[in-house]
Design a protein around this motif. Sequence first.
Motif, PDB file in Angstrom:
ATOM      1  N   TYR A   1      10.021   3.974   3.184  1.00  0.00           N
ATOM      2  CA  TYR A   1       8.589   3.413   4.137  1.00  0.00           C
ATOM      3  C   TYR A   1       7.846   1.928   3.646  1.00  0.00           C
ATOM      4  O   TYR A   1       7.039   1.924   5.246  1.00  0.00           O
ATOM      5  CB  TYR A   1       7.654   4.402   3.224  1.00  0.00           C
ATOM      6  CG  TYR A   1       6.071   4.906   2.920  1.00  0.00           C
ATOM      7  CD1 TYR A   1       6.036   5.230   4.903  1.00  0.00           C
ATOM      8  CD2 TYR A   1       5.474   5.461   2.942  1.00  0.00           C
ATOM      9  CE1 TYR A   1       4.896   6.028   5.132  1.00  0.00           C
ATOM     10  CE2 TYR A   1       4.219   6.182   3.306  1.00  0.00           C
ATOM     11  CZ  TYR A   1       4.177   5.884   4.272  1.00  0.00           C
ATOM     12  OH  TYR A   1       2.810   7.287   5.078  1.00  0.00           O
TER      13      TYR A   1
ATOM     14  N   SER B   1      -0.494   4.845  -2.289  1.00  0.00           N
ATOM     15  CA  SER B   1       0.512   5.412  -0.809  1.00  0.00           C
ATOM     16  C   SER B   1       0.714   6.888  -1.030  1.00  0.00           C
ATOM     17  O   SER B   1       0.368   7.394  -2.087  1.00  0.00           O
ATOM     18  CB  SER B   1       1.927   5.122  -1.722  1.00  0.00           C
ATOM     19  OG  SER B   1       2.706   5.550  -1.420  1.00  0.00           O
ATOM     20  N   VAL B   2       0.540   6.894   0.155  1.00  0.00           N
ATOM     21  CA  VAL B   2       0.436   8.494  -0.196  1.00  0.00           C
ATOM     22  C   VAL B   2       1.856   8.722   0.040  1.00  0.00           C
ATOM     23  O   VAL B   2       1.503  10.567  -0.674  1.00  0.00           O
ATOM     24  CB  VAL B   2       0.519   8.822   2.192  1.00  0.00           C
ATOM     25  CG1 VAL B   2       0.265   9.730   2.649  1.00  0.00           C
ATOM     26  CG2 VAL B   2      -1.144   7.904   2.930  1.00  0.00           C
TER      27      VAL B   2
ATOM     28  N   ASP C   1       0.719  -1.506  -0.272  1.00  0.00           N
ATOM     29  CA  ASP C   1      -0.077  -0.519   0.107  1.00  0.00           C
ATOM     30  C   ASP C   1       0.953   1.313  -0.402  1.00  0.00           C
ATOM     31  O   ASP C   1       0.865   2.266  -0.771  1.00  0.00           O
ATOM     32  CB  ASP C   1      -1.094  -0.022   1.332  1.00  0.00           C
ATOM     33  CG  ASP C   1      -1.977  -0.674   1.445  1.00  0.00           C
ATOM     34  OD1 ASP C   1      -2.136  -1.095   0.151  1.00  0.00           O
ATOM     35  OD2 ASP C   1      -2.752  -1.241   1.682  1.00  0.00           O
TER      36      ASP C   1
ATOM     37  N   TYR D   1       1.902   6.371  15.844  1.00  0.00           N
ATOM     38  CA  TYR D   1       1.948   6.488  14.612  1.00  0.00           C
ATOM     39  C   TYR D   1       0.271   6.346  14.654  1.00  0.00           C
ATOM     40  O   TYR D   1      -0.364   5.820  15.446  1.00  0.00           O
ATOM     41  CB  TYR D   1       2.557   6.810  12.980  1.00  0.00           C
ATOM     42  CG  TYR D   1       4.151   6.768  13.192  1.00  0.00           C
ATOM     43  CD1 TYR D   1       4.817   7.807  14.022  1.00  0.00           C
ATOM     44  CD2 TYR D   1       4.869   5.573  13.239  1.00  0.00           C
ATOM     45  CE1 TYR D   1       5.479   7.892  14.511  1.00  0.00           C
ATOM     46  CE2 TYR D   1       6.914   5.743  13.712  1.00  0.00           C
ATOM     47  CZ  TYR D   1       6.984   6.937  14.058  1.00  0.00           C
ATOM     48  OH  TYR D   1       8.418   7.237  14.326  1.00  0.00           O
TER      49      TYR D   1
ATOM     50  N   SER E   1      -0.387  13.082   7.140  1.00  0.00           N
ATOM     51  CA  SER E   1      -0.725  11.618   6.670  1.00  0.00           C
ATOM     52  C   SER E   1       0.090  10.340   6.285  1.00  0.00           C
ATOM     53  O   SER E   1       0.102   8.804   6.513  1.00  0.00           O
ATOM     54  CB  SER E   1      -1.979  11.399   5.424  1.00  0.00           C
ATOM     55  OG  SER E   1      -2.799  12.281   5.568  1.00  0.00           O
ATOM     56  N   ILE E   2       1.084  10.794   6.148  1.00  0.00           N
ATOM     57  CA  ILE E   2       2.354   9.610   5.616  1.00  0.00           C
ATOM     58  C   ILE E   2       2.854   8.963   6.970  1.00  0.00           C
ATOM     59  O   ILE E   2       2.832   7.644   7.055  1.00  0.00           O
ATOM     60  CB  ILE E   2       3.651  10.816   5.390  1.00  0.00           C
ATOM     61  CG1 ILE E   2       3.691  11.493   4.626  1.00  0.00           C
ATOM     62  CG2 ILE E   2       5.368   9.805   6.074  1.00  0.00           C
ATOM     63  CD1 ILE E   2       5.005  12.299   3.925  1.00  0.00           C
ATOM     64  N   PHE E   3       2.326   9.398   8.526  1.00  0.00           N
ATOM     65  CA  PHE E   3       1.980   9.104   9.476  1.00  0.00           C
ATOM     66  C   PHE E   3       1.131   7.886  10.383  1.00  0.00           C
ATOM     67  O   PHE E   3       1.087   7.428  10.603  1.00  0.00           O
ATOM     68  CB  PHE E   3       3.000   9.928  10.985  1.00  0.00           C
ATOM     69  CG  PHE E   3       4.568  10.008  10.733  1.00  0.00           C
ATOM     70  CD1 PHE E   3       5.634   9.227  10.411  1.00  0.00           C
ATOM     71  CD2 PHE E   3       5.291  11.179   9.807  1.00  0.00           C
ATOM     72  CE1 PHE E   3       7.032   9.184  10.066  1.00  0.00           C
ATOM     73  CE2 PHE E   3       6.340  11.137   9.454  1.00  0.00           C
ATOM     74  CZ  PHE E   3       7.428  10.701   9.776  1.00  0.00           C
TER      75      PHE E   3
ATOM     76  N   PHE F   1      -1.125   7.459   8.199  1.00  0.00           N
ATOM     77  CA  PHE F   1      -1.425   5.911   7.558  1.00  0.00           C
ATOM     78  C   PHE F   1      -0.323   4.888   8.361  1.00  0.00           C
ATOM     79  O   PHE F   1      -0.270   3.982   6.858  1.00  0.00           O
ATOM     80  CB  PHE F   1      -1.250   5.890   6.323  1.00  0.00           C
ATOM     81  CG  PHE F   1      -3.020   6.477   6.060  1.00  0.00           C
ATOM     82  CD1 PHE F   1      -3.856   6.113   5.076  1.00  0.00           C
ATOM     83  CD2 PHE F   1      -3.106   7.722   5.950  1.00  0.00           C
ATOM     84  CE1 PHE F   1      -5.576   6.355   4.274  1.00  0.00           C
ATOM     85  CE2 PHE F   1      -4.419   9.003   5.644  1.00  0.00           C
ATOM     86  CZ  PHE F   1      -4.970   7.813   5.137  1.00  0.00           C
ATOM     87  N   LEU F   2       0.341   4.409   9.081  1.00  0.00           N
ATOM     88  CA  LEU F   2       0.664   3.202   9.353  1.00  0.00           C
ATOM     89  C   LEU F   2      -0.396   2.785  10.747  1.00  0.00           C
ATOM     90  O   LEU F   2       0.057   3.184  11.395  1.00  0.00           O
ATOM     91  CB  LEU F   2       2.003   4.444   9.460  1.00  0.00           C
ATOM     92  CG  LEU F   2       3.391   4.725   9.134  1.00  0.00           C
ATOM     93  CD1 LEU F   2       4.187   5.340   9.206  1.00  0.00           C
ATOM     94  CD2 LEU F   2       3.402   4.085   8.044  1.00  0.00           C
ATOM     95  N   VAL F   3      -0.308   1.438  10.313  1.00  0.00           N
ATOM     96  CA  VAL F   3      -0.459   0.488  10.737  1.00  0.00           C
ATOM     97  C   VAL F   3       0.067  -0.390  12.133  1.00  0.00           C
ATOM     98  O   VAL F   3      -0.483  -0.493  12.731  1.00  0.00           O
ATOM     99  CB  VAL F   3      -1.689  -0.700  10.853  1.00  0.00           C
ATOM    100  CG1 VAL F   3      -2.631  -0.505   9.963  1.00  0.00           C
ATOM    101  CG2 VAL F   3      -0.606  -1.320   9.802  1.00  0.00           C
ATOM    102  N   ALA F   4       1.358  -0.287  11.625  1.00  0.00           N
ATOM    103  CA  ALA F   4       2.663  -1.498  12.666  1.00  0.00           C
ATOM    104  C   ALA F   4       3.361  -0.395  13.809  1.00  0.00           C
ATOM    105  O   ALA F   4       3.031  -1.230  14.924  1.00  0.00           O
ATOM    106  CB  ALA F   4       3.562  -1.127  11.596  1.00  0.00           C
ATOM    107  N   ARG F   5       2.704   0.842  13.867  1.00  0.00           N
ATOM    108  CA  ARG F   5       3.789   1.425  15.159  1.00  0.00           C
ATOM    109  C   ARG F   5       3.129   1.700  16.241  1.00  0.00           C
ATOM    110  O   ARG F   5       2.384   2.757  15.413  1.00  0.00           O
ATOM    111  CB  ARG F   5       4.791   2.386  14.995  1.00  0.00           C
ATOM    112  CG  ARG F   5       5.814   1.979  13.789  1.00  0.00           C
ATOM    113  CD  ARG F   5       6.828   2.465  13.636  1.00  0.00           C
ATOM    114  NE  ARG F   5       7.317   1.344  12.081  1.00  0.00           N
ATOM    115  CZ  ARG F   5       8.910   0.656  12.299  1.00  0.00           C
ATOM    116  NH1 ARG F   5       9.027   0.888  13.711  1.00  0.00           N
ATOM    117  NH2 ARG F   5       9.884  -0.068  11.427  1.00  0.00           N
TER     118      ARG F   5
END
Lengths: 264, 398
Positions: free
Chosen positions: A164, B125-126, A137, B188, B177-179, B181-185
């Motif tokens: 990213y 992708s953002v 994504d 963010y 939004s770069i941050f 849209f991050l599910v991992a951490r």
Amino acid sequence: MSAATPPRAASEGVAASGAAGRSDGVDRGRRQILAWGAALAGVTLAPGVMLYDLAHGRPPSEPASPKVRWGMLVDLNQCASDCDACVVACDTEHGLPRTKTATSAQWIRKVELKDARGGARSVPVMCQHCADPPCVDVCPTGASFKRADGIVLVDRHTCIGCRYCMMACPYGARTFVHEPVTGQRPEVPRGKGCVESCTLCVHRVDHDRIPACVEACAASGHKALVFGNLNDPESEIARRVASYATSAVRADLRLDPGVRYAGL
Amino acid sequence: MRATLDRPDARRFWALAAAGAAVVLAGLYAAHTMEVRGHVVTGMDNRIVWGMPHVFAIFMIVAASGVLNVASVGSVFGHAAYKARAPLSGLLCLALLAGGLFVLMLDLGRPERIVVAATHYNFRSVFAWNVFLYTGMFTIVAVYLWTLMERRMAPWSKPAGIAAFAWRIILTSGTGSIFAFLVARQAYGSALLIPQFLAMSFAWGLAVFLVVQAAMYAWAGRVPPPEVLRRMGNLLGLFVVTVLFLTAASHLVNAYFAKNVAFERFILVDGGVYPALFWGAYVVAGSLVPLALLWRPGALGTRDVVSAAMLVLAGAFALLYVFIVGGQAWPLDIFPGYATTSSYGDGTIAPYTPSRWELALGAGGLGVAFLTTVAGVRALRFMPRDDPSIAPATGPTA
């Protein structure tokens, strides 16, 4: 002898012309029997051929099929904490350095878990080949992509090294090539400045072979790794996933990983 | 008169340009070293994947958007004092954006593939959206500057200003939004990051503007009009409070969720350099002290405003460092409920020490912004021209 025996073509030609009228009905019948026979053979063999095809890779000229979902089952009850055969095999197969630092390639790693009651597990962690991969994504150029058969890869020609995808991966499964690469394997091209991760040994899978880690795990006698087509109900992986309780790492994220764990 | 107001003398200009160029060259050399030897020469690794270059780059990109706010208040909302500063605001926007992108591009693992980034888009992708937003920003602001500086185009300055205002809001939303849209951490993945980044852009952009404006007035041998200083200082105070409020809200909400308590404790209490930077450099030095300087009783002087603005900028770097590096230093929670160890460093805090190459690259970006500004101010008329009613002559104007 040559005078007594007429030329073969001529004799056949005479015989054929003489018998033409009588044999028409018989030939039609034979042809029909042959056609039915061929159809029957086709109906009988086609599913087998198809299953063989789905289960055993594909010709290089054909694209990956969405009918296949390659996956891996990690049976933690069989995985020994003092064994790193899968890691060594992966490093050897892909020409990765054996010494691990904060900047080295780690396509698969053993994570040692301890719970509050002292219970311990040793868990091989690699790219989970998610059905909904966050790395794909977020990649601005589309270099991170998922093949139709579920294998998540990085296109080394379009990766710009923005990292990213590494920010987005919940498993820490991707590493960045921090230094010039030496000792590359021809079938596994790598390059400084690009991101990489487990390819599920796509170069072997496409040639009807199992991933190096799975092979090494079996050779070590543990048989903790099972590779196969999750979409084929007859495959060992699908049968075991259907029969036993398995789980996905970070199942809460609902990324539908292709790597499943038993005994977690 | 114009020579003194608009153009620093030639010797001073060349000295400044040479200093800026030297910093840019140092940044280019650092990028070259990273390109040849690989990112192993930086302090970044497989866990701290974005480091000091990203702190510099994101600071400049966020401030670039915010500095345009001065122009927006003038063109969109019609304030004369701000309108007089709109061209300088546009120039600083372009300069900071160029500086930020300089760092971001040269930090790529494969900077030579920038053409790939411009020709291959993944619209989910953002980051890909941001490529459009950055290039669009350059174009829109360039057109806006044209309408501001070319008399015949003046009727178009308001529509161009509105377009630039809208674009900059979207651009900063894209950066947040770069941050987001991050599910991992755990650091963010929050929609709150979008308004937080917008507020940060307002504060940091205005702070940059106030420092540059003060320098330009000083070089021209003048002082900024007190009324303008009062208004802009007050506005900076409001923006600083807004950032504080949104940052507090973000941490409080995060800390309410049991799964994030340990992370928030790390960032705010026992994480070593991160809480120290957060409380000491961002909250106290970068927010409370500037507020005290800006809102203390009595008239606001240039020194108060510039000191406050510079502290806000120092606090901005501290906040971004905590947010970007601290957010990655905390280990990924791959196996909740278990203590983990591995050759990758699972379960441990990721150490990070920025190398001189990273610092040089980041500084090189600031050098690009500085050089662009100095050259722009030298070549064109960017010195604010206030209405005499609000800007009585307060110094030598020969």
